[in-house]
Design a protein around this motif. Structure first.
Motif, PDB file in Angstrom:
ATOM      1  N   ALA A 220       8.852   7.566  -0.541  1.00 38.33           N
ATOM      2  CA  ALA A 220       7.625   6.892  -0.110  1.00 38.33           C
ATOM      3  C   ALA A 220       7.579   6.764   1.412  1.00 38.33           C
ATOM      4  O   ALA A 220       8.592   6.457   2.056  1.00 38.33           O
ATOM      5  CB  ALA A 220       7.533   5.514  -0.760  1.00 38.33           C
ATOM      6  N   THR A 221       6.406   6.991   1.983  1.00 40.40           N
ATOM      7  CA  THR A 221       6.212   6.953   3.435  1.00 40.40           C
ATOM      8  C   THR A 221       5.810   5.553   3.875  1.00 40.40           C
ATOM      9  O   THR A 221       4.856   4.982   3.344  1.00 40.40           O
ATOM     10  CB  THR A 221       5.104   7.947   3.842  1.00 40.40           C
ATOM     11  OG1 THR A 221       5.438   9.250   3.354  1.00 40.40           O
ATOM     12  CG2 THR A 221       4.952   7.987   5.351  1.00 40.40           C
ATOM     13  N   PRO A 222       6.500   4.979   4.875  1.00 44.52           N
ATOM     14  CA  PRO A 222       6.117   3.639   5.361  1.00 44.52           C
ATOM     15  C   PRO A 222       4.744   3.651   6.024  1.00 44.52           C
ATOM     16  O   PRO A 222       4.348   4.635   6.666  1.00 44.52           O
ATOM     17  CB  PRO A 222       7.211   3.316   6.383  1.00 44.52           C
ATOM     18  CG  PRO A 222       8.343   4.230   6.068  1.00 44.52           C
ATOM     19  CD  PRO A 222       7.719   5.474   5.517  1.00 44.52           C
ATOM     20  N   LEU A 223       4.038   2.560   5.876  1.00 47.45           N
ATOM     21  CA  LEU A 223       2.715   2.412   6.482  1.00 47.45           C
ATOM     22  C   LEU A 223       2.780   2.589   7.993  1.00 47.45           C
ATOM     23  O   LEU A 223       1.894   3.192   8.607  1.00 47.45           O
ATOM     24  CB  LEU A 223       2.165   1.021   6.133  1.00 47.45           C
ATOM     25  CG  LEU A 223       0.884   0.576   6.843  1.00 47.45           C
ATOM     26  CD1 LEU A 223      -0.316   1.324   6.275  1.00 47.45           C
ATOM     27  CD2 LEU A 223       0.675  -0.924   6.700  1.00 47.45           C
ATOM     28  N   GLU A 224       3.853   2.091   8.606  1.00 53.42           N
ATOM     29  CA  GLU A 224       3.961   2.106  10.067  1.00 53.42           C
ATOM     30  C   GLU A 224       3.970   3.520  10.643  1.00 53.42           C
ATOM     31  O   GLU A 224       3.597   3.720  11.812  1.00 53.42           O
ATOM     32  CB  GLU A 224       5.226   1.364  10.514  1.00 53.42           C
ATOM     33  CG  GLU A 224       5.183  -0.148  10.300  1.00 53.42           C
ATOM     34  CD  GLU A 224       5.441  -0.569   8.860  1.00 53.42           C
ATOM     35  OE1 GLU A 224       5.340  -1.768   8.556  1.00 53.42           O
ATOM     36  OE2 GLU A 224       5.748   0.326   8.026  1.00 53.42           O
ATOM     37  N   LEU A 225       4.391   4.517   9.854  1.00 52.95           N
ATOM     38  CA  LEU A 225       4.458   5.889  10.358  1.00 52.95           C
ATOM     39  C   LEU A 225       3.097   6.581  10.339  1.00 52.95           C
ATOM     40  O   LEU A 225       2.869   7.522  11.109  1.00 52.95           O
ATOM     41  CB  LEU A 225       5.450   6.710   9.526  1.00 52.95           C
ATOM     42  CG  LEU A 225       6.928   6.353   9.653  1.00 52.95           C
ATOM     43  CD1 LEU A 225       7.766   7.288   8.785  1.00 52.95           C
ATOM     44  CD2 LEU A 225       7.383   6.440  11.107  1.00 52.95           C
TER      45      LEU A 225
ATOM     46  N   PRO B  39       0.816  -1.222   0.000  1.00 50.88           N
ATOM     47  CA  PRO B  39       0.000   0.000   0.000  1.00 50.88           C
ATOM     48  C   PRO B  39       0.847   1.269   0.000  1.00 50.88           C
ATOM     49  O   PRO B  39       1.977   1.289   0.498  1.00 50.88           O
ATOM     50  CB  PRO B  39      -0.820  -0.127   1.289  1.00 50.88           C
ATOM     51  CG  PRO B  39      -0.013  -1.030   2.165  1.00 50.88           C
ATOM     52  CD  PRO B  39       0.677  -1.991   1.248  1.00 50.88           C
ATOM     53  N   VAL B  40       0.270   2.343  -0.545  1.00 52.40           N
ATOM     54  CA  VAL B  40       0.976   3.610  -0.690  1.00 52.40           C
ATOM     55  C   VAL B  40       0.176   4.702   0.009  1.00 52.40           C
ATOM     56  O   VAL B  40      -1.057   4.682   0.035  1.00 52.40           O
ATOM     57  CB  VAL B  40       1.208   3.933  -2.182  1.00 52.40           C
ATOM     58  CG1 VAL B  40      -0.115   4.102  -2.921  1.00 52.40           C
ATOM     59  CG2 VAL B  40       2.069   5.171  -2.365  1.00 52.40           C
ATOM     60  N   TYR B  41       0.883   5.681   0.595  1.00 46.30           N
ATOM     61  CA  TYR B  41       0.266   6.754   1.372  1.00 46.30           C
ATOM     62  C   TYR B  41      -0.366   7.780   0.438  1.00 46.30           C
ATOM     63  O   TYR B  41       0.221   8.178  -0.565  1.00 46.30           O
ATOM     64  CB  TYR B  41       1.316   7.411   2.261  1.00 46.30           C
ATOM     65  CG  TYR B  41       0.794   8.430   3.228  1.00 46.30           C
ATOM     66  CD1 TYR B  41      -0.397   8.245   3.921  1.00 46.30           C
ATOM     67  CD2 TYR B  41       1.507   9.611   3.466  1.00 46.30           C
ATOM     68  CE1 TYR B  41      -0.870   9.186   4.821  1.00 46.30           C
ATOM     69  CE2 TYR B  41       1.052  10.553   4.363  1.00 46.30           C
ATOM     70  CZ  TYR B  41      -0.141  10.340   5.036  1.00 46.30           C
ATOM     71  OH  TYR B  41      -0.608  11.283   5.931  1.00 46.30           O
TER      72      TYR B  41
END
Length: 376
Positions: free
Chosen positions: A341-346, A238-240
């Motif tokens: 790209a921003t990690p999902l965890e953040l 998934p992407v932010y």
């Protein structure tokens, strides 16, 4: 002769908007369309400047649309927002641009004249039109094939410089999902009508108003979490949503993006089982997965499709959720547009905090074990 003409024009026309237009026209030669002052960048940057973009954003009232309009408005772009909804459903968009920079226009996806009117003064057109489920008025072919083709056709006729069309990472003419099959056909139709179009292919998008993380988190209302093959055969990346919006705006500004396709994905890849387990961990809800046969899941989805309101799931969504995200290394991605790209965890906590009980509302995200990732 030309060099002697420019100072005279400059003296006769001071730095007014008509003066700027006349100087730019005389310096650059006759343009394809009449040069408007809104197309001439000036200012220090920010919402009160002029970026040089006049963008028509179809589908601006949706999940992704609000982020794209926000990115355009904050950089001083003029944004035309065609809409079909009630005017009260546009209220959240109005503060996103400077006074007079957001123009709202009613449109009909089946009326070429209304589409032509929406794009005739723009140099960029962005198509975000989408639908999670079919209705009696608009099926997937209407939303993903016919309307995008008409937008591309009218944009080409109007002399629009750039067209950005948003598709899906898993768009495939042979897909088991009708949604994804029509996405693939829509890409081809847009390319035929507007060969220089930029096509964006994001994976599943997550954010505060999404139908991805929230969809799984809402499964807490049921007894356990039904997953086909326990989600152990499905991989997701998934992407932010903010990254996707930045990528769309950067593609609209980047001259080299014309005619290219971009694949937008997140930095990490997960098994669906591990991803849903992490979602329930962040929400501090008990995770009780159980395997549900494909035919049984579709039967349950058929029941939800009978709802006169937004269905919780559909048979087509069951297919999409359990399709492994494609790997398209030959296509440029977010990094090629200058975006990390921003990690999902953040960002997962921003979406999932509202799914917590009061006891865990202020719990730190560090208390949750990170989701297992797999090699990309």
């Amino acid at each position: 002769m030309a060099s002697a003409l420019h100072p005279r024009v400059a003296r006769a026309l001071p730095m007014s908007r008509p003066g700027i237009t006349a100087i730019a026209t005389s310096a650059l030669g006759p343009p394809q369309r009449q040069l408007h002052h809104a197309l001439i960048p000036h200012g220090k940057g920010g919402r009160s400047s002029v970026s040089g973009l006049v963008a028509t954003v179809f589908g601006a009232t949706g999940f992704l649309g609000r982020y794209v309009v926000n990115r355009l408005g904050r950089m001083g772009s003029q944004v035309i927002i065609p809409y079909r909804c009630d005017t009260y459903d546009l209220m959240h968009l109005r503060p996103m641009g400077d006074l007079g920079q957001l123009i709202f226009l009613e449109w009909n996806g089946r009326d070429k004249d209304s589409i032509r009117k929406a794009v005739e003064h723009s140099n960029v057109v962005i198509n975000l039109v989408g639908r999670e489920w079919e209705t009696k008025n608009f099926d997937y072919e209407d939303v993903f094939v016919k309307i995008p083709h008409t937008i591309a056709q009218m944009s080409k006729e109007a002399g629009v410089e750039k067209l950005v069309h948003v598709s899906h990472l898993n768009a495939n003419i042979k897909s088991s999902s009708r949604y994804l099959r029509n996405k693939a056909v829509g890409e081809k139709e847009v390319r035929n009508a507007f060969p220089e179009a930029t096509i964006i292919k994001p994976s599943d998008i997550f954010g505060r108003e999404d139908r991805f993380l929230n969809h799984f988190a809402n499964m807490r209302s049921f007894v356990g979490v039904p997953l086909i093959s326990l989600g152990l055969k499905t991989e997701k990346q998934p992407v932010y949503v903010v990254d996707v919006a930045k990528g769309i705006v950067n593609a609209a500004k980047e001259p080299d993006a014309r005619g290219k396709s971009f694949a937008f994905t997140g930095p990490n890849r997960y098994l669906l089982f591990d991803l849903v387990q992490y979602i329930f961990g962040v929400a501090h809800r008990p995770f009780l997965p159980y395997p549900l046969p494909h035919f049984a899941y579709r039967l349950v989805a058929r029941f939800f499709e009978m709802s006169p309101f937004e269905p919780w799931t559909t048979r087509d969504k069951v297919e999409r959720v359990h399709i492994t995200d494609m790997k398209l290394p030959h296509l440029p991605g977010l990094e090629d547009l200058g975006i990390q790209a921003t990690p999902l965890e953040l960002k997962a906590i921003e979406v999932l905090r509202r799914h917590r009980t009061y006891r865990w509302l202020s719990s730190e995200i560090e208390d949750v074990k990170p989701a297992k990732t797999i090699n990309i």
